[in-house]
Scaffold this motif. Structure first.
Motif, PDB file in Angstrom:
ATOM      1  N   VAL A   5       0.859  -1.181   0.000  1.00 41.66           N
ATOM      2  CA  VAL A   5       0.000   0.000   0.000  1.00 41.66           C
ATOM      3  C   VAL A   5       0.894   1.230   0.000  1.00 41.66           C
ATOM      4  O   VAL A   5       1.883   1.298   0.733  1.00 41.66           O
ATOM      5  N   SER A   6       0.542   2.213  -0.808  1.00 38.21           N
ATOM      6  CA  SER A   6       1.388   3.402  -0.922  1.00 38.21           C
ATOM      7  C   SER A   6       1.370   4.213   0.373  1.00 38.21           C
ATOM      8  O   SER A   6       0.424   4.162   1.160  1.00 38.21           O
ATOM      9  N   THR A   7       2.421   4.956   0.555  1.00 37.32           N
ATOM     10  CA  THR A   7       2.566   5.797   1.731  1.00 37.32           C
ATOM     11  C   THR A   7       1.450   6.826   1.807  1.00 37.32           C
ATOM     12  O   THR A   7       0.886   7.057   2.879  1.00 37.32           O
ATOM     13  N   ASN A   8       1.102   7.424   0.681  1.00 36.45           N
ATOM     14  CA  ASN A   8       0.059   8.447   0.667  1.00 36.45           C
ATOM     15  C   ASN A   8      -1.281   7.868   1.108  1.00 36.45           C
ATOM     16  O   ASN A   8      -2.054   8.542   1.787  1.00 36.45           O
ATOM     17  N   LYS A   9      -1.575   6.628   0.717  1.00 29.98           N
ATOM     18  CA  LYS A   9      -2.843   6.014   1.108  1.00 29.98           C
ATOM     19  C   LYS A   9      -2.901   5.741   2.603  1.00 29.98           C
ATOM     20  O   LYS A   9      -3.959   5.873   3.220  1.00 29.98           O
ATOM     21  N   ILE A  10      -1.797   5.363   3.175  1.00 34.32           N
ATOM     22  CA  ILE A  10      -1.779   5.113   4.622  1.00 34.32           C
ATOM     23  C   ILE A  10      -1.956   6.418   5.383  1.00 34.32           C
ATOM     24  O   ILE A  10      -2.714   6.492   6.354  1.00 34.32           O
ATOM     25  N   TYR A  11      -1.271   7.477   4.947  1.00 32.44           N
ATOM     26  CA  TYR A  11      -1.474   8.782   5.576  1.00 32.44           C
ATOM     27  C   TYR A  11      -2.918   9.254   5.394  1.00 32.44           C
ATOM     28  O   TYR A  11      -3.506   9.840   6.299  1.00 32.44           O
ATOM     29  N   PHE A  12      -3.488   9.005   4.211  1.00 32.60           N
ATOM     30  CA  PHE A  12      -4.866   9.413   3.967  1.00 32.60           C
ATOM     31  C   PHE A  12      -5.833   8.626   4.854  1.00 32.60           C
ATOM     32  O   PHE A  12      -6.824   9.173   5.348  1.00 32.60           O
ATOM     33  N   PHE A  13      -5.558   7.343   5.086  1.00 29.60           N
ATOM     34  CA  PHE A  13      -6.372   6.547   6.001  1.00 29.60           C
ATOM     35  C   PHE A  13      -6.316   7.128   7.414  1.00 29.60           C
ATOM     36  O   PHE A  13      -7.343   7.226   8.093  1.00 29.60           O
ATOM     37  N   GLY A  14      -5.120   7.513   7.869  1.00 31.21           N
ATOM     38  CA  GLY A  14      -4.992   8.143   9.181  1.00 31.21           C
ATOM     39  C   GLY A  14      -5.751   9.457   9.244  1.00 31.21           C
ATOM     40  O   GLY A  14      -6.395   9.772  10.254  1.00 31.21           O
ATOM     41  N   ALA A  20     -12.883  11.495  11.176  1.00 29.90           N
ATOM     42  CA  ALA A  20     -14.134  10.873  11.618  1.00 29.90           C
ATOM     43  C   ALA A  20     -14.273  10.963  13.139  1.00 29.90           C
ATOM     44  O   ALA A  20     -15.377  11.198  13.656  1.00 29.90           O
ATOM     45  N   ALA A  21     -13.173  10.812  13.854  1.00 27.52           N
ATOM     46  CA  ALA A  21     -13.225  10.930  15.312  1.00 27.52           C
ATOM     47  C   ALA A  21     -13.576  12.356  15.734  1.00 27.52           C
ATOM     48  O   ALA A  21     -14.355  12.558  16.674  1.00 27.52           O
ATOM     49  N   LEU A  22     -13.027  13.345  15.045  1.00 28.16           N
ATOM     50  CA  LEU A  22     -13.372  14.730  15.352  1.00 28.16           C
ATOM     51  C   LEU A  22     -14.845  15.019  15.058  1.00 28.16           C
ATOM     52  O   LEU A  22     -15.520  15.708  15.834  1.00 28.16           O
ATOM     53  N   LEU A  23     -15.349  14.499  13.953  1.00 30.60           N
ATOM     54  CA  LEU A  23     -16.761  14.698  13.616  1.00 30.60           C
ATOM     55  C   LEU A  23     -17.675  14.009  14.630  1.00 30.60           C
ATOM     56  O   LEU A  23     -18.711  14.562  15.027  1.00 30.60           O
ATOM     57  N   VAL A  51      -4.712  15.463  12.531  1.00 24.85           N
ATOM     58  CA  VAL A  51      -5.415  15.454  11.247  1.00 24.85           C
ATOM     59  C   VAL A  51      -4.606  16.233  10.206  1.00 24.85           C
ATOM     60  O   VAL A  51      -4.413  15.771   9.075  1.00 24.85           O
ATOM     61  N   LEU A  52      -4.109  17.399  10.591  1.00 22.50           N
ATOM     62  CA  LEU A  52      -3.321  18.216   9.660  1.00 22.50           C
ATOM     63  C   LEU A  52      -2.025  17.513   9.255  1.00 22.50           C
ATOM     64  O   LEU A  52      -1.620  17.564   8.089  1.00 22.50           O
ATOM     65  N   ALA A  53      -1.373  16.854  10.214  1.00 24.27           N
ATOM     66  CA  ALA A  53      -0.123  16.155   9.905  1.00 24.27           C
ATOM     67  C   ALA A  53      -0.366  14.995   8.944  1.00 24.27           C
ATOM     68  O   ALA A  53       0.395  14.805   7.982  1.00 24.27           O
ATOM     69  N   PHE A  54      -1.421  14.226   9.178  1.00 23.50           N
ATOM     70  CA  PHE A  54      -1.725  13.115   8.276  1.00 23.50           C
ATOM     71  C   PHE A  54      -2.201  13.611   6.912  1.00 23.50           C
ATOM     72  O   PHE A  54      -1.900  13.001   5.887  1.00 23.50           O
ATOM     73  N   LEU A  55      -2.929  14.727   6.885  1.00 22.76           N
ATOM     74  CA  LEU A  55      -3.348  15.289   5.601  1.00 22.76           C
ATOM     75  C   LEU A  55      -2.142  15.757   4.796  1.00 22.76           C
ATOM     76  O   LEU A  55      -2.038  15.488   3.592  1.00 22.76           O
ATOM     77  N   LEU A 147      -7.434   5.323  19.818  1.00 21.68           N
ATOM     78  CA  LEU A 147      -7.263   5.992  18.529  1.00 21.68           C
ATOM     79  C   LEU A 147      -5.856   6.561  18.393  1.00 21.68           C
ATOM     80  O   LEU A 147      -5.194   6.371  17.366  1.00 21.68           O
ATOM     81  N   PHE A 148      -5.379   7.242  19.430  1.00 17.58           N
ATOM     82  CA  PHE A 148      -4.035   7.803  19.378  1.00 17.58           C
ATOM     83  C   PHE A 148      -2.973   6.704  19.312  1.00 17.58           C
ATOM     84  O   PHE A 148      -1.947   6.879  18.644  1.00 17.58           O
ATOM     85  N   ILE A 149      -3.196   5.591  19.982  1.00 16.85           N
ATOM     86  CA  ILE A 149      -2.268   4.454  19.881  1.00 16.85           C
ATOM     87  C   ILE A 149      -2.231   3.954  18.438  1.00 16.85           C
ATOM     88  O   ILE A 149      -1.157   3.720  17.868  1.00 16.85           O
ATOM     89  N   PHE A 150      -3.406   3.787  17.816  1.00 12.17           N
ATOM     90  CA  PHE A 150      -3.464   3.306  16.441  1.00 12.17           C
ATOM     91  C   PHE A 150      -2.798   4.289  15.478  1.00 12.17           C
ATOM     92  O   PHE A 150      -2.057   3.888  14.577  1.00 12.17           O
ATOM     93  N   LEU A 151      -3.037   5.590  15.671  1.00 12.06           N
ATOM     94  CA  LEU A 151      -2.395   6.591  14.818  1.00 12.06           C
ATOM     95  C   LEU A 151      -0.880   6.594  15.020  1.00 12.06           C
ATOM     96  O   LEU A 151      -0.121   6.808  14.069  1.00 12.06           O
ATOM     97  N   SER A 152      -0.436   6.332  16.237  1.00 10.42           N
ATOM     98  CA  SER A 152       1.007   6.220  16.491  1.00 10.42           C
ATOM     99  C   SER A 152       1.596   5.018  15.762  1.00 10.42           C
ATOM    100  O   SER A 152       2.692   5.100  15.202  1.00 10.42           O
ATOM    101  N   VAL A 153       0.875   3.914  15.755  1.00 15.98           N
ATOM    102  CA  VAL A 153       1.339   2.714  15.043  1.00 15.98           C
ATOM    103  C   VAL A 153       1.393   2.988  13.540  1.00 15.98           C
ATOM    104  O   VAL A 153       2.344   2.576  12.855  1.00 15.98           O
ATOM    105  N   LEU A 154       0.379   3.697  13.011  1.00 11.18           N
ATOM    106  CA  LEU A 154       0.408   4.062  11.591  1.00 11.18           C
ATOM    107  C   LEU A 154       1.629   4.915  11.268  1.00 11.18           C
ATOM    108  O   LEU A 154       2.319   4.683  10.272  1.00 11.18           O
ATOM    109  N   ALA A 155       1.879   5.922  12.097  1.00 16.67           N
ATOM    110  CA  ALA A 155       3.033   6.787  11.860  1.00 16.67           C
ATOM    111  C   ALA A 155       4.343   6.010  11.995  1.00 16.67           C
ATOM    112  O   ALA A 155       5.279   6.213  11.220  1.00 16.67           O
ATOM    113  N   LEU A 156       4.408   5.109  12.964  1.00 17.76           N
ATOM    114  CA  LEU A 156       5.606   4.295  13.151  1.00 17.76           C
ATOM    115  C   LEU A 156       5.819   3.352  11.974  1.00 17.76           C
ATOM    116  O   LEU A 156       6.956   3.131  11.538  1.00 17.76           O
TER     117      LEU A 156
END
Length: 163
Positions: A5-14, A20-23, A51-55, A147-156
């Protein structure tokens, strides 16, 4: 053949997940009119920056160096969110009378207004010690922590991505 999976798609998923969590958080506050405390506002600010960093990571064409910058910044912001959500969960499990206090004394009087607000926010209030919503037996604070743990794993995972 290996499918990567491309890097951009993983960042876009994050980005989509954090958005969605903010909404959902806005729905709980404005439609269901659940009360919030300062720690919730701080978690929202951290989530918005995440959200801004992942975008930004999803829109940028990646090289090895730029991917390292985006993944480290996303990881750092997500880990700050993990700490904030963990502190909020601590306050919920151990209310103010039992909670250990993060007040370092008069040293904070030399800081600016923002640092005093953050310090008073992390010390918690009675409103922060009462869970307002839970899903599947897990409070909203614990969901935010996960959620923050999962986003940390995505970034890692992006930090370990090879180009």
């Amino acid at each position: 053949m290996k499918h990567v999976v491309s890097t951009n798609k993983i960042y876009f998923f994050g980005f989509l997940l954090a958005s969605a969590a903010l909404l959902f958080d806005a729905y709980l506050q404005f439609y269901l009119t659940l009360p919030t405390c300062n720690l919730v506002y701080l978690e929202r600010i951290i989530l918005f920056v995440t959200v801004l960093a992942f975008l930004a990571g999803s829109l940028y064409h990646h090289t090895a160096a730029s991917n390292r910058v985006f993944s480290l910044s996303s990881l750092l912001i997500s880990l700050i969110g993990v700490g904030t959500a963990l502190r909020h969960a601590w306050i919920q499990y151990f209310p103010q009378s039992q909670s250990f206090n993060l007040n370092p004394g008069n040293y904070t009087s030399k800081f600016t207004y923002i640092s005093q607000w953050i310090q008073s926010t992390y010390s918690g209030t009675i409103a922060c010690s009462q869970p307002q919503w839970s899903g599947y037996g897990i409070t909203l604070t614990e969901w935010t922590f996960l959620l923050f743990i999962f986003l940390s794993v995505l970034a890692l995972s992006q930090l370990r991505h090879k180009f």
